[in-house]
Design a protein around this motif. Structure first.
Motif, PDB file in Angstrom:
ATOM      1  N   ARG A  89      27.651  16.166 -37.124  1.00 47.17           N
ATOM      2  CA  ARG A  89      27.316  16.501 -35.739  1.00 47.17           C
ATOM      3  C   ARG A  89      28.541  16.790 -34.879  1.00 47.17           C
ATOM      4  O   ARG A  89      28.404  17.324 -33.785  1.00 47.17           O
ATOM      5  N   CYS A 109      24.858  18.571 -30.212  1.00 43.05           N
ATOM      6  CA  CYS A 109      25.677  18.335 -31.397  1.00 43.05           C
ATOM      7  C   CYS A 109      25.674  19.579 -32.284  1.00 43.05           C
ATOM      8  O   CYS A 109      24.862  20.489 -32.101  1.00 43.05           O
ATOM      9  N   CYS A 147      18.750  15.767 -30.015  1.00 42.51           N
ATOM     10  CA  CYS A 147      18.416  14.656 -30.926  1.00 42.51           C
ATOM     11  C   CYS A 147      18.822  13.300 -30.364  1.00 42.51           C
ATOM     12  O   CYS A 147      18.503  12.273 -30.957  1.00 42.51           O
ATOM     13  N   CYS A 166      23.821  14.169 -27.522  1.00 44.18           N
ATOM     14  CA  CYS A 166      23.114  15.430 -27.742  1.00 44.18           C
ATOM     15  C   CYS A 166      21.793  15.447 -26.963  1.00 44.18           C
ATOM     16  O   CYS A 166      21.036  14.480 -27.004  1.00 44.18           O
ATOM     17  N   CYS A 206      22.295  20.372 -34.189  1.00 43.71           N
ATOM     18  CA  CYS A 206      21.229  20.932 -33.349  1.00 43.71           C
ATOM     19  C   CYS A 206      21.601  22.312 -32.842  1.00 43.71           C
ATOM     20  O   CYS A 206      20.748  23.172 -32.687  1.00 43.71           O
TER      21      CYS A 206
HETATM   22 ZN   LIG Z   1      21.743  16.869 -31.939  1.00 44.07          ZN
END
Ligand SMILES: [Zn+2]
Length: 83
Positions: A7, A40, A27, A24, A43
């Motif tokens: 991440r 992150c 998430c 993030c 994502c």
């Molecule tokens: Zn994330």
């Protein structure tokens, strides 16, 4: 300390302000990267892939929604900042 995770934005680390702990928005996991990052790497990559797979119509709807959101933020910002 487990070292960088998938991440983390490893390429940001050498920059000034590039090694902040951020959360993030997608998430809710913590990651390291530039202090202005809000997503992150995992994502963000998923988001890029998702956008690449949108049809033109879906993309237009998405952009319109972003415009509306931006206009809303701008309105709220002007209300709170220049009373
Ligand atoms: Zn994330």
């Amino acid at each position: 300390m487990t070292g960088p995770s998938d991440r983390d934005w490893v390429e940001d680390f050498t920059h000034e302000n590039g090694n902040y702990m951020c959360q993030c928005v997608t998430c809710k996991e913590f990651f390291y990267g530039h202090k202005r990052r809000y997503r992150c790497k995992l994502c963000s990559d998923a988001e890029v892939v998702r956008r690449q797979n949108l049809t033109d119509d879906e993309l237009i709807i998405e952009l319109e929604n972003m415009n509306k959101l931006f206009a809303k933020h701008l309105e709220e910002f002007s209300k709170t900042t220049w009373k």
